[in-house]
Design a protein around this motif. Structure first.
Motif, mmCIF file in Angstrom:
data_model
loop_
_atom_site.group_PDB
_atom_site.id
_atom_site.type_symbol
_atom_site.label_atom_id
_atom_site.label_comp_id
_atom_site.label_asym_id
_atom_site.label_seq_id
_atom_site.Cartn_x
_atom_site.Cartn_y
_atom_site.Cartn_z
ATOM 1 N N LYS A 152 0.838 -1.208 0.000
ATOM 2 C CA LYS A 152 0.000 0.000 0.000
ATOM 3 C C LYS A 152 0.874 1.260 0.000
ATOM 4 N N LEU A 153 1.898 1.267 0.857
ATOM 5 C CA LEU A 153 2.764 2.454 0.916
ATOM 6 C C LEU A 153 3.476 2.661 -0.422
ATOM 7 N N ILE A 154 3.883 1.561 -1.047
ATOM 8 C CA ILE A 154 4.545 1.694 -2.360
ATOM 9 C C ILE A 154 3.569 2.320 -3.363
ATOM 10 N N LYS A 155 2.351 1.786 -3.378
ATOM 11 C CA LYS A 155 1.346 2.293 -4.324
ATOM 12 C C LYS A 155 1.033 3.754 -4.066
ATOM 13 N N ASP A 156 1.073 4.147 -2.786
ATOM 14 C CA ASP A 156 0.804 5.547 -2.432
ATOM 15 C C ASP A 156 2.021 6.445 -2.683
ATOM 16 N N GLY A 157 3.091 5.863 -3.210
ATOM 17 C CA GLY A 157 4.311 6.655 -3.431
ATOM 18 C C GLY A 157 5.044 6.971 -2.137
ATOM 19 N N LYS A 158 4.818 6.182 -1.095
ATOM 20 C CA LYS A 158 5.412 6.459 0.217
ATOM 21 C C LYS A 158 6.537 5.478 0.565
ATOM 22 N N ALA A 159 6.871 4.598 -0.371
ATOM 23 C CA ALA A 159 7.964 3.661 -0.100
ATOM 24 C C ALA A 159 8.620 3.284 -1.420
ATOM 25 N N TYR A 160 9.919 2.983 -1.365
ATOM 26 C CA TYR A 160 10.646 2.655 -2.597
ATOM 27 C C TYR A 160 11.724 1.611 -2.330
ATOM 28 N N VAL A 161 12.050 0.899 -3.385
ATOM 29 C CA VAL A 161 13.124 -0.094 -3.292
ATOM 30 C C VAL A 161 14.443 0.614 -3.568
ATOM 31 N N ASP A 162 15.397 0.392 -2.686
ATOM 32 C CA ASP A 162 16.697 1.056 -2.811
ATOM 33 C C ASP A 162 17.775 0.006 -3.078
ATOM 34 N N ASP A 163 18.659 0.302 -4.032
ATOM 35 C CA ASP A 163 19.743 -0.635 -4.352
ATOM 36 C C ASP A 163 21.056 -0.262 -3.652
ATOM 37 N N LEU A 164 21.044 0.810 -2.892
ATOM 38 C CA LEU A 164 22.280 1.172 -2.185
ATOM 39 C C LEU A 164 22.628 0.066 -1.191
ATOM 40 N N SER A 165 23.931 -0.066 -0.916
ATOM 41 C CA SER A 165 24.354 -1.059 0.074
ATOM 42 C C SER A 165 24.123 -0.481 1.476
ATOM 43 N N ALA A 166 24.241 -1.340 2.471
ATOM 44 C CA ALA A 166 24.047 -0.886 3.856
ATOM 45 C C ALA A 166 25.014 0.245 4.182
ATOM 46 N N ASP A 167 26.270 0.108 3.739
ATOM 47 C CA ASP A 167 27.263 1.143 4.021
ATOM 48 C C ASP A 167 26.902 2.456 3.344
ATOM 49 N N GLN A 168 26.449 2.344 2.107
ATOM 50 C CA GLN A 168 26.069 3.569 1.389
ATOM 51 C C GLN A 168 24.878 4.248 2.060
ATOM 52 N N ILE A 169 23.926 3.436 2.483
ATOM 53 C CA ILE A 169 22.743 4.019 3.143
ATOM 54 C C ILE A 169 23.188 4.794 4.384
ATOM 55 N N ARG A 170 24.106 4.215 5.102
ATOM 56 C CA ARG A 170 24.615 4.866 6.303
ATOM 57 C C ARG A 170 25.290 6.192 5.919
ATOM 58 N N GLU A 171 26.083 6.120 4.875
ATOM 59 C CA GLU A 171 26.825 7.302 4.433
ATOM 60 C C GLU A 171 25.871 8.412 3.945
ATOM 61 N N TYR A 172 24.858 8.042 3.198
ATOM 62 C CA TYR A 172 23.887 9.000 2.660
ATOM 63 C C TYR A 172 23.002 9.599 3.753
ATOM 64 N N ARG A 173 23.050 8.960 4.916
ATOM 65 C CA ARG A 173 22.061 9.299 5.924
ATOM 66 C C ARG A 173 22.327 10.648 6.581
ATOM 67 N N GLY A 174 23.601 11.116 6.513
ATOM 68 C CA GLY A 174 23.928 12.381 7.157
ATOM 69 C C GLY A 174 24.143 12.187 8.640
ATOM 70 N N THR A 175 24.236 13.306 9.363
ATOM 71 C CA THR A 175 24.486 13.234 10.801
ATOM 72 C C THR A 175 23.479 14.140 11.504
ATOM 73 N N LEU A 176 23.676 14.275 12.813
ATOM 74 C CA LEU A 176 22.761 15.130 13.571
ATOM 75 C C LEU A 176 22.852 16.580 13.098
ATOM 76 N N THR A 177 24.029 16.950 12.599
ATOM 77 C CA THR A 177 24.203 18.347 12.178
ATOM 78 C C THR A 177 24.092 18.537 10.669
#
Ligand code: ATP
Ligand code: MG
Length: 583
Positions: free
Chosen positions: A133-158
């Motif tokens: 349902k969330l995918i159909k509503d445009g609220k979720a997506y499949v990501d091909d980034l690796s776990a490390d990349q996701i962490r890196e893309y995530r940014g920090t508190l600042t």
């Protein structure tokens, strides 16, 4: 330890800082205030329904008992209902052994979930539908980034995070990929499903958290049906919602996750439980994280999850704690939002208070020294009467055999007594509990080592009442057992598992393990009434403390006793000193 809010694919479970508190549950606390208000407003039609959601990846510890006392205790007090739900979203670490132990521990504490036993894995189908349902509503997506990349893309508190290049995939492509993830077309870690929220959100949990990961692992309940598993954060709030939980009471580390839980529930438009956080229970001289407790077990620092030194409920049970003592301890600790550390002495104080009433007194000599009473007729045996518990006359009396040769505690004799040593020494007279006065006439020593091997004493037949006819006084009263009648036993003395108050602050908590946390006394002699003890039976060994028959290493020939707690109540002392100081 993983930081709260991690989007890594392994395990998104919030891990709390570990600190507890001062208000009394049962009396009043901030959670009860909120519930009173909700009831006043007829929220949920006056329904109160809570849950306790353990992850079956270890045994329960006393911190979990706190969560149960809050969740189950409040439901009981408000005539509500409570569920037991296993949050089994991580097949790699979970096991039915843990499921079984958790149920046993909860029953031991006196809680009964009746027919309300659930598993997050029961909801895997529903969760999958909701993800579609969330995918159909445009609220979720499949990501091909690796776990490390996701962490890196995530940014920090600042720094804000960056959007994944796959974030704007068309809905059809997302649906296709997600279904193929489920069908097993992709290897572990190759793709995830993420919620599409806000990569610049101040709360890191809202930066497109992972909802599903690919994991080809056999689950203890769903077996090989799934090769994608929901992340804890995706499963948790929806599980509460499915069960109609009105108040989801959990520890503080979930506070930062609440906005995410709220977001999911709002997107899905389903029943919205209210989450309220409270401070975790922390106790000094121990650790309270399953991860660390597991290390202690797996590396053999303790004997098992139910080692009596462990802060686990099974350890405490094996050690001889009564479930009501844990309840009264948690009552005293209370429920609050503020983090604190509770003194282990308070828990031991509660255990002592209950055992003082529940445990019959007996005599046990832990380090025996033979005493021959030279003027007592050879072959004579007298049955003396002893009261079982001065705190409770209904526990009656028992008979104890007395004879010419007895064991006393080695520490109760000093050849050269220091000042204020009122026990036995050459020429001195003492009272034997429930028996006669004896006087030490001679000391028999090993010629070579000088070690004291035996004492030769005389007794005064006129002192059977415990007093002398001529009114002379003795200062010491010793416990003893008759050599011919005593039962050999092993006694295990437990001390704090860690040498420092806060092992979590050690660089490696294993380096703060107390090498003297277990002392085994194998040559003990206990009174013959302990010949046929049953596993789990509790006693007070006079002058030594409270002891419980070990349930694992059980032998009726030579029972093993665990020291539950010593007699010295440091908590009562602290309270007394505080009262004095306050005056
Ligand atoms: P740990 O952090 O010790 O590994 P956990 O929190 O991962 O434990 P769960 O099985 O998820 O273990 O715990 C179930 C519930 O118990 C959680 O919802 C959590 O709020 C609560 N809980 C865990 N530890 C404590 C504690 N020390 N004090 C109060 N509640 C706790
Ligand atoms: Mg946790």
């Amino acid at each position: 330890m993983k930081k709260p809010g991690s989007t890594s694919q392994e395990d998104d479970k919030p891990r709390g800082p570990e600190k507890a508190t001062d208000e009394k549950p049962g009396v009043s606390n901030f959670i009860r205030d909120i519930i009173d208000e909700d009831l006043g407003n007829n929220k949920n039609g006056g329904r109160i329904h809570t849950r306790f959601p353990p992850e079956p990846n270890g045994y329960l510890h006393i911190g979990h008992a706190k969560s149960m006392f809050v969740n189950f205790g409040i439901a009981e007090d408000y005539n509500g209902l409570y569920n037991l739900r296993f949050d089994d979203t991580n097949p790699v670490k979970e096991d039915t052994e843990y499921v079984d132990s958790i149920m046993e521990d909860i029953r031991w504490l006196g809680f009964n979930w009746e027919d309300r036993l659930f598993y997050a894995s029961d909801y895997f189908d529903q969760l999958y539908e909701w993800a579609l349902k969330l995918i159909k509503d445009g609220k979720a997506y499949v990501d091909d980034l690796s776990a490390d990349q996701i962490r890196e893309y995530r940014g920090t508190l600042t720094e804000p995070g960056r959007e994944s290049p796959y974030r704007n995939r068309p809905v059809e492509e997302n649906l296709d990929l997600f279904q193929r993830m489920k069908a097993g077309e992709f290897p572990d870690g190759s793709r995830v499903l993420r919620a599409k929220i806000d990569m610049a959100a101040g709360n890191l949990n809202m930066r497109d958290p992972v909802m599903y990961r690919v994991l080809h692992a056999t689950h203890h309940r769903t077996s090989d049906k799934w090769c994608i598993y929901p992340m804890y954060d995706w499963a948790h709030g929806q599980s509460d919602s499915i069960e109609g939980i009105t108040h989801s009471l959990c520890s503080l580390e979930f506070e930062d996750h609440r906005p995410l839980y709220d977001w999911y529930l709002e997107q899905l438009g389903v029943f919205h439980p209210q989450q309220i956080e409270f401070a975790r229970l922390n106790i000094n001289y121990t650790v309270m994280s399953k991860r660390k407790l597991r290390v202690l077990v797996e590396e053999g620092h303790v004997d098992a999850w139910d080692d009596p030194r462990m802060p686990t409920l099974s350890g405490m049970r094996r050690r001889g704690y009564l479930p009501q003592s844990i309840r009264s301890f948690l009552d005293k600790v209370g429920v609050a939002k503020r983090e604190s550390v509770v003194d282990i002495a308070l828990l031991e104080h509660c255990v002592r208070e209950d055992l003082n009433i529940a445990a019959p007194r007996v005599m046990a000599v832990l380090k025996p020294l033979r005493v021959v009473i030279e003027n007592y007729p050879e072959g004579q045996v007298e049955e003396l009467t002893a009261i079982n518990n001065p705190e409770d006359e209904s526990m009656g009396v028992r008979r104890i055999p007395f004879s010419r040769e007895i064991y006393i505690e080695h520490d109760d004799f000093r050849e050269d007594p220091p000042k204020k040593f009122f026990r036995l020494s050459p020429g001195r007279e003492v009272r034997l509990k429930h028996a006669y006065f004896i006087k030490c006439e001679r000391v028999i020593k090993d010629d070579k080592t000088g070690e004291v091997l035996e004492l030769r004493c005389t007794y005064d037949p006129q002192t059977k009442s415990g007093e002398a006819h001529d009114g002379r006084k003795v200062k010491g009263t010793l416990h003893w057992v008759s050599c011919d009648h005593a039962v050999p036993a092993e006694v295990r003395i437990y001390n704090n598992l860690f040498t420092v108050e806060s092992p979590d602050d050690c660089e490696d908590f294993r380096q703060c393990i107390n090498p003297q946390s277990l002392e085994i006394l194998s040559g003990c002699q206990v009174e013959p009434n302990l010949k046929n003890v049953k596993a789990g039976e509790r006693f007070q060994f006079l002058r030594h403390g409270y002891f419980c028959v070990d349930s694992k290493d059980f032998s009726s020939e030579r029972p093993v006793f665990n020291r539950t707690v010593s007699l010295r109540d440091t908590w009562a002392k602290i309270e007394k000193a505080e009262k004095k100081g306050g005056k």
